[in-house]
Design an enzyme around this catalytic site. Structure first.
Site, PDB file in Angstrom:
ATOM      1  N   LEU A  13       0.884  -1.184  -0.242  1.00 14.31           N
ATOM      2  CA  LEU A  13       0.070  -0.051  -0.013  1.00 14.31           C
ATOM      3  C   LEU A  13       0.967   1.357   0.020  1.00 14.31           C
ATOM      4  O   LEU A  13       0.704   2.197  -0.647  1.00 14.31           O
ATOM      5  CB  LEU A  13      -0.872   0.012   1.319  1.00 14.31           C
ATOM      6  CG  LEU A  13      -1.982   1.233   1.415  1.00 14.31           C
ATOM      7  CD1 LEU A  13      -2.741   1.251   0.093  1.00 14.31           C
ATOM      8  CD2 LEU A  13      -2.610   0.781   2.611  1.00 14.31           C
ATOM      9  N   ASP A  38      11.776   3.542  13.467  1.00 10.02           N
ATOM     10  CA  ASP A  38      11.648   2.181  14.069  1.00 10.02           C
ATOM     11  C   ASP A  38      10.388   2.022  14.804  1.00 10.02           C
ATOM     12  O   ASP A  38      10.377   2.554  15.902  1.00 10.02           O
ATOM     13  CB  ASP A  38      12.943   1.912  14.684  1.00 10.02           C
ATOM     14  CG  ASP A  38      13.164   0.362  15.161  1.00 10.02           C
ATOM     15  OD1 ASP A  38      12.174  -0.340  15.222  1.00 10.02           O
ATOM     16  OD2 ASP A  38      13.904   0.310  15.950  1.00 10.02           O
ATOM     17  N   TYR A  63       2.655  -5.822  11.008  1.00  7.55           N
ATOM     18  CA  TYR A  63       3.392  -7.184  10.905  1.00  7.55           C
ATOM     19  C   TYR A  63       2.244  -7.857  10.293  1.00  7.55           C
ATOM     20  O   TYR A  63       1.124  -7.900  10.791  1.00  7.55           O
ATOM     21  CB  TYR A  63       3.594  -7.586  12.460  1.00  7.55           C
ATOM     22  CG  TYR A  63       4.160  -8.976  12.288  1.00  7.55           C
ATOM     23  CD1 TYR A  63       5.520  -9.198  12.445  1.00  7.55           C
ATOM     24  CD2 TYR A  63       3.515  -9.890  11.884  1.00  7.55           C
ATOM     25  CE1 TYR A  63       6.268 -10.372  12.521  1.00  7.55           C
ATOM     26  CE2 TYR A  63       4.361 -11.253  11.962  1.00  7.55           C
ATOM     27  CZ  TYR A  63       5.491 -11.379  12.314  1.00  7.55           C
ATOM     28  OH  TYR A  63       6.032 -12.846  12.389  1.00  7.55           O
ATOM     29  N   THR A 103      -8.024  -4.956   9.094  1.00  6.73           N
ATOM     30  CA  THR A 103      -8.205  -6.055   8.320  1.00  6.73           C
ATOM     31  C   THR A 103      -9.336  -7.005   8.694  1.00  6.73           C
ATOM     32  O   THR A 103      -9.982  -6.838   9.623  1.00  6.73           O
ATOM     33  CB  THR A 103      -6.590  -6.950   8.482  1.00  6.73           C
ATOM     34  OG1 THR A 103      -7.038  -8.369   8.100  1.00  6.73           O
ATOM     35  CG2 THR A 103      -6.702  -7.445  10.069  1.00  6.73           C
ATOM     36  N   TYR A 127      -2.022 -12.656  14.458  1.00  8.52           N
ATOM     37  CA  TYR A 127      -2.134 -11.528  13.620  1.00  8.52           C
ATOM     38  C   TYR A 127      -3.459 -10.801  13.652  1.00  8.52           C
ATOM     39  O   TYR A 127      -3.623  -9.583  13.990  1.00  8.52           O
ATOM     40  CB  TYR A 127      -2.002 -11.981  12.142  1.00  8.52           C
ATOM     41  CG  TYR A 127      -2.351 -10.966  11.100  1.00  8.52           C
ATOM     42  CD1 TYR A 127      -1.397  -9.880  11.037  1.00  8.52           C
ATOM     43  CD2 TYR A 127      -3.540 -11.089  10.158  1.00  8.52           C
ATOM     44  CE1 TYR A 127      -1.942  -8.917  10.072  1.00  8.52           C
ATOM     45  CE2 TYR A 127      -3.771 -10.020   9.326  1.00  8.52           C
ATOM     46  CZ  TYR A 127      -3.010  -8.705   9.524  1.00  8.52           C
ATOM     47  OH  TYR A 127      -3.507  -7.924   8.451  1.00  8.52           O
ATOM     48  N   TRP A 153      -7.500  -9.229   1.408  1.00  3.74           N
ATOM     49  CA  TRP A 153      -6.819 -10.008   0.351  1.00  3.74           C
ATOM     50  C   TRP A 153      -6.123  -8.698  -0.604  1.00  3.74           C
ATOM     51  O   TRP A 153      -6.335  -8.833  -1.686  1.00  3.74           O
ATOM     52  CB  TRP A 153      -7.979 -10.790  -0.597  1.00  3.74           C
ATOM     53  CG  TRP A 153      -8.604 -11.688   0.205  1.00  3.74           C
ATOM     54  CD1 TRP A 153      -8.845 -11.962   1.505  1.00  3.74           C
ATOM     55  CD2 TRP A 153      -9.178 -13.072  -0.423  1.00  3.74           C
ATOM     56  NE1 TRP A 153      -9.303 -13.209   1.849  1.00  3.74           N
ATOM     57  CE2 TRP A 153      -9.757 -13.752   0.775  1.00  3.74           C
ATOM     58  CE3 TRP A 153      -9.429 -13.133  -1.735  1.00  3.74           C
ATOM     59  CZ2 TRP A 153     -10.564 -14.852   0.313  1.00  3.74           C
ATOM     60  CZ3 TRP A 153     -10.135 -14.427  -1.883  1.00  3.74           C
ATOM     61  CH2 TRP A 153     -10.760 -15.314  -1.087  1.00  3.74           C
TER      62      TRP A 153
END
Length: 289
Positions: A13, A38, A63, A103, A127, A153
């Site tokens: 993205l 970081d 992640y 997500t 996740y 997806w």
């Protein structure tokens, strides 16, 4: 004029936003990867924002290694939850607009109708849990002018993804087994990036709002693979298999179609059909025949 920070700049993205940024000369962009910011070092993150002020933060960093997260839960939590909590506090302190990408994995994946933003979350793996915790952190801090965008997806011409994996394997093998009992919607990161940049001036809310964004339509991974080969002219036979024939460390949602009615009502931005967007991606990759 917005001064915009994009985290996760080299991901799918972030890379698409970089490409599109040339079409938005009235915006100033700074693209941050891990060499600049970081994300696992929360103290360094706070220092970075003390020395750099932005009007908008688009948080594409995450992640996303779904299976590895099962054995790297601390790292997944650091990036998907604790960093997001810090980002929300910074956005509130500096009155910065925040767009956070989430997500479909926050859901259990057992619905038989598209998920709405108000459906209960129940992630089934590390996740999904860490992404859900990141969402909750934003809602708890409650910065103004903040939206959480859940998507599904994601693929693009950048990075590693299902489309590029299928193209590679399709040329190496005569046939492939692909799961047909997991259903969702492929989302072209280019479309998501364009939608984010279009909604920025329209974000004006007192408390964080959750939205769903994916391409239009519904597909299984089997359908997705078939379309990739059909549209790219790759002669590889696809065999439908069930989830239990392809075991993975992390469980996947069996159904993760997202209802986008709220996004369309609030922002009036057209959303492309997934096969049309796949054609565009393959053309960008030089694969469309």
């Amino acid at each position: 004029m917005y001064n915009i920070l994009v985290t996760g700049a080299n991901g799918q993205l972030g890379s698409e936003i970089q490409k599109l940024s040339l079409d938005y000369p009235h915006y100033t962009f700074r693209f941050a990867d891990r060499t600049i910011l970081d994300l696992s070092d929360l103290s360094a993150t706070e220092d970075f924002f003390e020395n750099n002020r932005f009007d908008v933060i688009i948080n594409c960093a995450a992640y996303t290694a779904v299976d590895k997260a099962e054995s790297e839960s601390d790292l997944a939590d650091a990036l998907n939850h604790r960093f997001v909590s810090t980002l929300a506090k910074i956005a509130k302190q500096h009155r910065t607009k925040l767009v956070h990408i989430s997500t479909d994995y926050v859901y259990e994946g057992k619905n038989h109708r598209p998920y709405t933003e108000t459906d209960p979350t129940n992630p089934q793996g590390v996740y999904g849990k860490t992404k859900c915790d990141g969402e909750k952190a934003i809602l708890d801090v409650s910065p103004k002018n903040t939206i959480i965008l859940r998507t599904s997806w994601v693929y693009s011409g950048y990075g590693n993804n299902f489309v590029k994996t299928m193209l590679r394997l399709g040329r190496e093998r005569d046939s492939l087994g692909v799961i047909f009992d997991q259903v969702g919607t492929p989302t072209y990161a280019h479309d998501l990036a364009a939608a984010i940049l279009e909604v920025l001036p329209l974000i004006d809310n007192q408390a964080p709002e959750i939205y769903h964004y994916s391409n239009e339509g519904v597909a299984s991974w089997y359908d997705f693979a078939k379309a990739i080969f059909e549209l790219s002219g790759v002669a590889c036979h696809v065999n439908p298999i069930t989830t239990d024939q392809y075991p993975t460390p992390a469980s996947r949602p069996h159904y993760s179609v997202l209802n986008k009615s709220k996004f369309k009502a609030d922002f009036s931005i057209p959303i492309p059909y997934w096969r049309d967007s796949l054609k565009s991606c393959l053309k960008a990759l030089g694969e469309h025949q």
